[in-house]
Design a protein around this motif. Structure first.
Motif, PDB file in Angstrom:
ATOM      1  N   SER A   6       0.818  -1.219   0.000  1.00  0.00           N
ATOM      2  CA  SER A   6       0.000   0.000   0.000  1.00  0.00           C
ATOM      3  C   SER A   6       0.847   1.262   0.000  1.00  0.00           C
ATOM      4  O   SER A   6       0.298   2.363   0.028  1.00  0.00           O
ATOM      5  CB  SER A   6      -0.902  -0.003   1.245  1.00  0.00           C
ATOM      6  N   THR A  92      -9.845   5.947   0.863  1.00  0.00           N
ATOM      7  CA  THR A  92     -10.730   4.832   0.509  1.00  0.00           C
ATOM      8  C   THR A  92      -9.925   3.736  -0.166  1.00  0.00           C
ATOM      9  O   THR A  92      -8.972   4.021  -0.890  1.00  0.00           O
ATOM     10  CB  THR A  92     -11.818   5.350  -0.465  1.00  0.00           C
ATOM     11  N   SER A  93     -10.298   2.488   0.078  1.00  0.00           N
ATOM     12  CA  SER A  93      -9.603   1.385  -0.591  1.00  0.00           C
ATOM     13  C   SER A  93     -10.607   0.351  -1.070  1.00  0.00           C
ATOM     14  O   SER A  93     -11.602   0.068  -0.389  1.00  0.00           O
ATOM     15  CB  SER A  93      -8.594   0.757   0.377  1.00  0.00           C
ATOM     16  N   ASP A  94     -10.339  -0.200  -2.246  1.00  0.00           N
ATOM     17  CA  ASP A  94     -11.203  -1.201  -2.870  1.00  0.00           C
ATOM     18  C   ASP A  94     -10.524  -2.569  -2.714  1.00  0.00           C
ATOM     19  O   ASP A  94      -9.359  -2.735  -3.065  1.00  0.00           O
ATOM     20  CB  ASP A  94     -11.368  -0.835  -4.348  1.00  0.00           C
ATOM     21  N   ALA A  98      -6.752  -3.768  -3.819  1.00  0.00           N
ATOM     22  CA  ALA A  98      -5.861  -3.998  -2.666  1.00  0.00           C
ATOM     23  C   ALA A  98      -5.362  -5.441  -2.659  1.00  0.00           C
ATOM     24  O   ALA A  98      -4.188  -5.708  -2.400  1.00  0.00           O
ATOM     25  CB  ALA A  98      -6.607  -3.677  -1.373  1.00  0.00           C
ATOM     26  N   MET A 226      -6.163  -3.141   2.500  1.00  0.00           N
ATOM     27  CA  MET A 226      -7.211  -2.103   2.567  1.00  0.00           C
ATOM     28  C   MET A 226      -7.038  -1.248   3.819  1.00  0.00           C
ATOM     29  O   MET A 226      -7.141  -0.020   3.780  1.00  0.00           O
ATOM     30  CB  MET A 226      -8.608  -2.740   2.620  1.00  0.00           C
ATOM     31  N   GLU A 229      -4.195   1.112   3.385  1.00  0.00           N
ATOM     32  CA  GLU A 229      -4.543   2.189   2.453  1.00  0.00           C
ATOM     33  C   GLU A 229      -5.534   3.178   3.090  1.00  0.00           C
ATOM     34  O   GLU A 229      -5.491   4.365   2.834  1.00  0.00           O
ATOM     35  CB  GLU A 229      -5.084   1.597   1.151  1.00  0.00           C
ATOM     36  N   LYS A 232      -3.771   5.760   5.169  1.00  0.00           N
ATOM     37  CA  LYS A 232      -2.865   6.624   4.409  1.00  0.00           C
ATOM     38  C   LYS A 232      -3.168   8.100   4.711  1.00  0.00           C
ATOM     39  O   LYS A 232      -4.263   8.438   5.118  1.00  0.00           O
ATOM     40  CB  LYS A 232      -3.105   6.387   2.915  1.00  0.00           C
TER      41      LYS A 232
END
Ligand code: 2YJ
Length: 236
Positions: A6, A92-94, A98, A226, A229, A232
């Motif tokens: 990430s 946001t993370s998908d 990820a 995820m 991320e 982050k």
């Protein structure tokens, strides 16, 4: 691995222990899957040491409950997407992307950060495409295949589509397909390293025995990337 995948910094244990993460059951589409949310919360508690819980309410009411309980981050999934969002920063993370980065990292780190042969990416959905881009950025030689061929390139080089991938053996493979027993012993070179995020598992028993290193899980790697991320851009 999850920080490498990430491109995020280590977050201290104290900060993680003070981070509240809500997993929200979503009833749309095929509805609530067994203990999906409970499993996500367990992974987050065990591997990230955060205060993770499943909301009592579902859907929009569940999101509201997460906000009222001052969750820093939410995880939720329907049939089309599995997302995590940091409610403080907006990060946001998908899960698909990820997971691809996570399993590409495992392959890359497992090979000592020097992959000296072509990597075959099977499956060009979010997982496969994201693994491709992660490895391409590191100068790794790549080939790919998807049943939909060029129609599903997702930014992968159509010139590197390997229509005859099954006629030879490979040292490095990322299996991001949904095909069971797709990879047999004849596709695996002795000493092969394989990253296998696809569900169901795509290797035959013979392929598994012939491989030197196989990375496999159905949720933890993706959830942990995820989480990183989502953390982050500053503190949670
Ligand atoms: O809240 C629940 O229990 C269910 N709504 C969870 C659904 C989980 N579904 C997934 O994780 C899907 N794999 C999402 C991505 C599909 C993209 N092909």
């Amino acid at each position: 691995m999850a920080h490498f995948a990430s491109a995020t910094e280590y977050v201290s244990l104290t900060e993680r222990k003070n981070t509240k993460v809500a997993c929200i059951p979503i009833t749309s589409g095929d509805g609530i899957i067994g203990d999906f949310c409970e499993t996500c919360a367990l992974i987050l508690r065990e591997f990230a040491d955060v205060d993770a819980f499943v909301t009592e309410m579902t859907d929009v009411a569940g999101l509201n409950e997460a906000i009222l309980k001052k969750a820093d981050m939410v995880f939720m999934a329907d049939d089309n997407a599995c997302l995590c969002r940091n409610l403080n920063t907006g990060a946001t993370s998908d899960n698909g992307y990820a997971t691809g980065r996570g399993f590409a990292s495992l392959l890359y780190l497992g090979a000592g950060e020097k992959i000296d042969d072509e990597v075959l990416i099977l499956g060009a959905g979010k997982v496969g495409a994201s693994a491709w881009h992660f490895l391409a950025e590191r100068g790794v030689a790549l080939r790919w295949y998807d049943l939909l061929e060029e129609k599903n390139a997702h930014g992968m080089d159509p010139g590197l589509l390997e229509k005859t991938w099954s006629r030879r053996d490979w040292r490095f493979i990322v299996d991001a397909t949904t095909a069971p027993a797709l990879i047999d012993a004849c596709h695996v070179r002795p000493g092969a390293q394989i990253s296998a995020p696809g569900i169901p598992f795509g290797l035959t028993e013979a392929a598994l025995q012939k491989s030197e290193m196989v990375f496999r899980d159905e949720l933890p790697t993706g959830i942990m990337v995820m989480f990183c991320e989502g953390m982050k851009n500053g503190r949670c």
